[in-house]
Design a protein around this motif. Structure first.
Motif, PDB file in Angstrom:
ATOM      1  N   LYS A  72       5.774   6.551  -7.200  1.00  0.00           N
ATOM      2  CA  LYS A  72       4.956   5.598  -6.456  1.00  0.00           C
ATOM      3  C   LYS A  72       3.594   5.513  -7.117  1.00  0.00           C
ATOM      4  N   HIS A  73       2.955   4.358  -6.967  1.00  0.00           N
ATOM      5  CA  HIS A  73       1.622   4.154  -7.545  1.00  0.00           C
ATOM      6  C   HIS A  73       0.594   4.739  -6.579  1.00  0.00           C
ATOM      7  N   LEU A  74       0.380   6.036  -6.674  1.00  0.00           N
ATOM      8  CA  LEU A  74      -0.501   6.729  -5.735  1.00  0.00           C
ATOM      9  C   LEU A  74      -1.934   6.799  -6.248  1.00  0.00           C
ATOM     10  N   VAL A 110      -6.239  10.183 -11.708  1.00  0.00           N
ATOM     11  CA  VAL A 110      -5.373  10.505 -12.854  1.00  0.00           C
ATOM     12  C   VAL A 110      -4.514  11.724 -12.537  1.00  0.00           C
ATOM     13  N   TYR A 111      -5.124  12.753 -11.958  1.00  0.00           N
ATOM     14  CA  TYR A 111      -4.402  13.975 -11.616  1.00  0.00           C
ATOM     15  C   TYR A 111      -3.321  13.707 -10.562  1.00  0.00           C
ATOM     16  N   ILE A 112      -3.636  12.883  -9.568  1.00  0.00           N
ATOM     17  CA  ILE A 112      -2.653  12.563  -8.515  1.00  0.00           C
ATOM     18  C   ILE A 112      -1.424  11.896  -9.128  1.00  0.00           C
ATOM     19  N   LYS A 113      -1.649  10.988 -10.046  1.00  0.00           N
ATOM     20  CA  LYS A 113      -0.525  10.308 -10.710  1.00  0.00           C
ATOM     21  C   LYS A 113       0.305  11.308 -11.533  1.00  0.00           C
ATOM     22  N   ASP A 114      -0.376  12.220 -12.217  1.00  0.00           N
ATOM     23  CA  ASP A 114       0.331  13.237 -13.008  1.00  0.00           C
ATOM     24  C   ASP A 114       1.173  14.140 -12.112  1.00  0.00           C
ATOM     25  N   ILE A 115       0.600  14.559 -11.001  1.00  0.00           N
ATOM     26  CA  ILE A 115       1.316  15.437 -10.070  1.00  0.00           C
ATOM     27  C   ILE A 115       2.535  14.712  -9.506  1.00  0.00           C
ATOM     28  N   ALA A 116       2.351  13.472  -9.084  1.00  0.00           N
ATOM     29  CA  ALA A 116       3.455  12.692  -8.515  1.00  0.00           C
ATOM     30  C   ALA A 116       4.581  12.541  -9.530  1.00  0.00           C
ATOM     31  N   ALA A 117       4.235  12.251 -10.779  1.00  0.00           N
ATOM     32  CA  ALA A 117       5.256  12.090 -11.823  1.00  0.00           C
ATOM     33  C   ALA A 117       6.016  13.391 -12.053  1.00  0.00           C
ATOM     34  N   LYS A 161       0.849  -1.187   0.000  1.00  0.00           N
ATOM     35  CA  LYS A 161       0.000   0.000   0.000  1.00  0.00           C
ATOM     36  C   LYS A 161       0.887   1.240   0.000  1.00  0.00           C
ATOM     37  N   GLU A 162       0.774   2.044  -1.038  1.00  0.00           N
ATOM     38  CA  GLU A 162       1.638   3.207  -1.163  1.00  0.00           C
ATOM     39  C   GLU A 162       1.178   4.353  -0.258  1.00  0.00           C
ATOM     40  N   TYR A 163       2.127   5.119   0.226  1.00  0.00           N
ATOM     41  CA  TYR A 163       1.858   6.308   1.023  1.00  0.00           C
ATOM     42  C   TYR A 163       3.025   7.263   0.837  1.00  0.00           C
ATOM     43  N   LEU A 164       2.845   8.503   1.239  1.00  0.00           N
ATOM     44  CA  LEU A 164       3.902   9.502   1.123  1.00  0.00           C
ATOM     45  C   LEU A 164       4.730   9.554   2.405  1.00  0.00           C
ATOM     46  N   SER A 165       6.030   9.618   2.245  1.00  0.00           N
ATOM     47  CA  SER A 165       6.896   9.826   3.403  1.00  0.00           C
ATOM     48  C   SER A 165       6.776  11.276   3.852  1.00  0.00           C
ATOM     49  N   LYS A 166       7.410  11.619   4.961  1.00  0.00           N
ATOM     50  CA  LYS A 166       7.364  12.985   5.469  1.00  0.00           C
ATOM     51  C   LYS A 166       7.927  13.964   4.446  1.00  0.00           C
ATOM     52  N   GLU A 214       8.233  13.473   1.129  1.00  0.00           N
ATOM     53  CA  GLU A 214       7.388  13.503  -0.074  1.00  0.00           C
ATOM     54  C   GLU A 214       6.124  14.315   0.159  1.00  0.00           C
ATOM     55  N   LEU A 215       5.567  14.201   1.366  1.00  0.00           N
ATOM     56  CA  LEU A 215       4.363  14.968   1.683  1.00  0.00           C
ATOM     57  C   LEU A 215       4.663  16.464   1.654  1.00  0.00           C
ATOM     58  N   LYS A 216       5.830  16.846   2.156  1.00  0.00           N
ATOM     59  CA  LYS A 216       6.219  18.251   2.141  1.00  0.00           C
ATOM     60  C   LYS A 216       6.388  18.757   0.712  1.00  0.00           C
ATOM     61  N   ILE A 217       7.004  17.925  -0.141  1.00  0.00           N
ATOM     62  CA  ILE A 217       7.155  18.292  -1.560  1.00  0.00           C
ATOM     63  C   ILE A 217       5.788  18.485  -2.207  1.00  0.00           C
TER      64      ILE A 217
END
Length: 421
Positions: free
Chosen positions: A344-346, A331-338, A224-229, A231-234
């Motif tokens: 990560k597969h968010l 879809v937007y979350i994946k685009d933002i992460a990339a 299960k993917e999640y953001l680290s501290k 990554e969340l700040k970024i």
């Protein structure tokens, strides 16, 4: 002292439906003077019908076959009477007819069970859950037609082999959406629903033996993917060049600091924001999934996001945040992460894991408290989200080392020894 009962079986021609010389044959079951009539879906010549023997006198092959069939019907009706009596069931003319035509509990089919379940679960199960049961029913219907060459099957004929065959059909056959077969967990989900249906049949006493008794579901546990501290700040501080991305990022980060699911965030309105016992703002709501009440203190980051959307709330009847469709938001979350080089597969649900792991548990919030805020009914459910980070383990062990070293120093100086004396 027992009470004697009268029981009789009688074949007769329904002359009211006579056409030319042919009339349909009926069976009449009589118990204590009460009758139930059964159409046998056969007809014969009135001229050759013997009213005493209740058979045809025709010597043709068709006549002989008809008499054989009537003997079989007589034997079957008699057997239905004996079965009901031996099972201590209520024996009536109607119960014998129901057993004969296959409409009593002892002759319920798999699709009878599906229909009964789906009709009675309306208003009990969520629409999305019920929709999944309809999908499972469609797979069962296709399996029966393509592999079993039948449109239905009696529940009492379901065996362990039926489960195995259905599993293989799901694994190899095309899915309802496309030509590709289902993945393992998709197969297991349909089997899980079928198992629940079998348990339902057992509760209804439509089934004597559960074919799932020795079958074990085998789900693949995915990370299960999640953001680290970091990554969340970024995610929070990134400058995005698209207004839609900004909105989705804000809603996602809000969920990271509240632990709410997509549906629960979408339904939030100003009535859900109240002052808690500490005087601070809290979210008071109810989870859509399990109707559990949820109370979540609003952290500063989440409260700041709500403040940024006050004008939106005023123009939309108190709705707190603009939430796009689940498909679009993912879809937007994946685009933002990339774009932020977070590989990560968010999905939106990753925010819930981020809240449980990065925001709360890794900062020392007890799992019992996290479980309450997530709206779980069992701690074991929360443990799926509860990733104990390596940094958290390192910090805990560092504290333990410090305590042990302090105790050793006290023993060296004799403090704790003196205390024990």
């Amino acid at each position: 002292m027992g009470t004697s009962r009268t029981f009789s079986i009688h074949f007769w021609l329904n002359l009211a439906k006579k056409k030319c010389d042919l009339a349909p044959i009926y069976a009449r079951v009589t118990i204590d003077g009460k009758r139930a009539e059964i159409s046998l879906q056969r007809q014969t010549s009135v001229t050759y019908w013997d009213t005493k023997s209740k058979k045809t006198t025709s010597r043709t092959p068709e006549g002989k076959a008809l008499n054989t069939y009537l003997d079989q019907v007589y034997a079957k009706l008699l057997e239905c009477y004996k079965q009901l009596s031996s099972d201590f069931e209520l024996v009536t003319e109607k119960s014998i007819k129901a057993r004969f035509v296959g409409q009593d509990e002892g002759h319920k089919t798999l699709l009878d069970l599906e229909t009964y379940h789906n009709q009675n679960m309306k208003g009990v199960l969520k629409p999305g859950t019920l929709k999944n049961y309809y999908a499972t029913e469609n797979y069962i219907k296709r399996f029966l037609v393509h592999k079993k060459k039948t449109s239905d099957i009696f529940l009492k004929h379901l065996k362990y082999s039926f489960i195995i065959d259905f599993e293989q059909y799901l694994r190899k056959g095309p899915s309802l959406q496309n030509a590709n077969p289902l993945n393992n967990n998709g197969v297991m989900k349909h089997l899980e629903r079928l198992r629940k249906l079998m348990n339902f049949a057992m509760d209804l006493e439509w089934l004597d033996k559960n074919p799932f008794a020795r079958y074990k579901l085998k789900f693949n546990r995915h990370k299960k993917e999640y953001l680290s501290k970091e990554e969340l700040k970024i995610f929070e501080e990134a400058e995005l060049d698209n207004k839609g991305y900004d909105i989705v990022r804000d809603v996602f980060v809000f969920a990271c600091y509240t632990g709410l699911s997509y549906t629960d965030v979408r339904q939030l309105n100003e009535n859900n924001i109240v002052r808690g016992i500490d005087g601070d703002y809290w979210i008071f709501t109810q989870r859509e999934k399990n109707e559990q009440p949820v109370k979540i203190p609003l952290l500063d980051k989440a409260l700041s996001i709500l403040d940024n959307y006050k004008s939106y709330s005023e123009l939309n009847n108190g709705k707190l945040l603009p939430v796009y469709s689940n498909q679009k938001i993912n879809v937007y979350i994946k685009d933002i992460a990339a774009s932020l080089e977070i590989y990560k597969h968010l999905t939106f649900h990753s925010a819930r894991h981020t809240f449980a792991t990065t925001v709360t548990l890794s900062n020392g919030v007890p799992i019992e408290t996290v479980s309450k805020m997530l709206g779980h009914t069992k701690i074991s459910t929360t443990q799926v989200y509860a990733r104990v980070l390596e940094q958290k383990i390192s910090n805990d062990i560092r504290d333990l080392r410090s305590k042990l070293e302090q105790e050793n120093k006290q023993d060296d100086y004799g403090y704790s020894i003196t205390a024990r004396r």
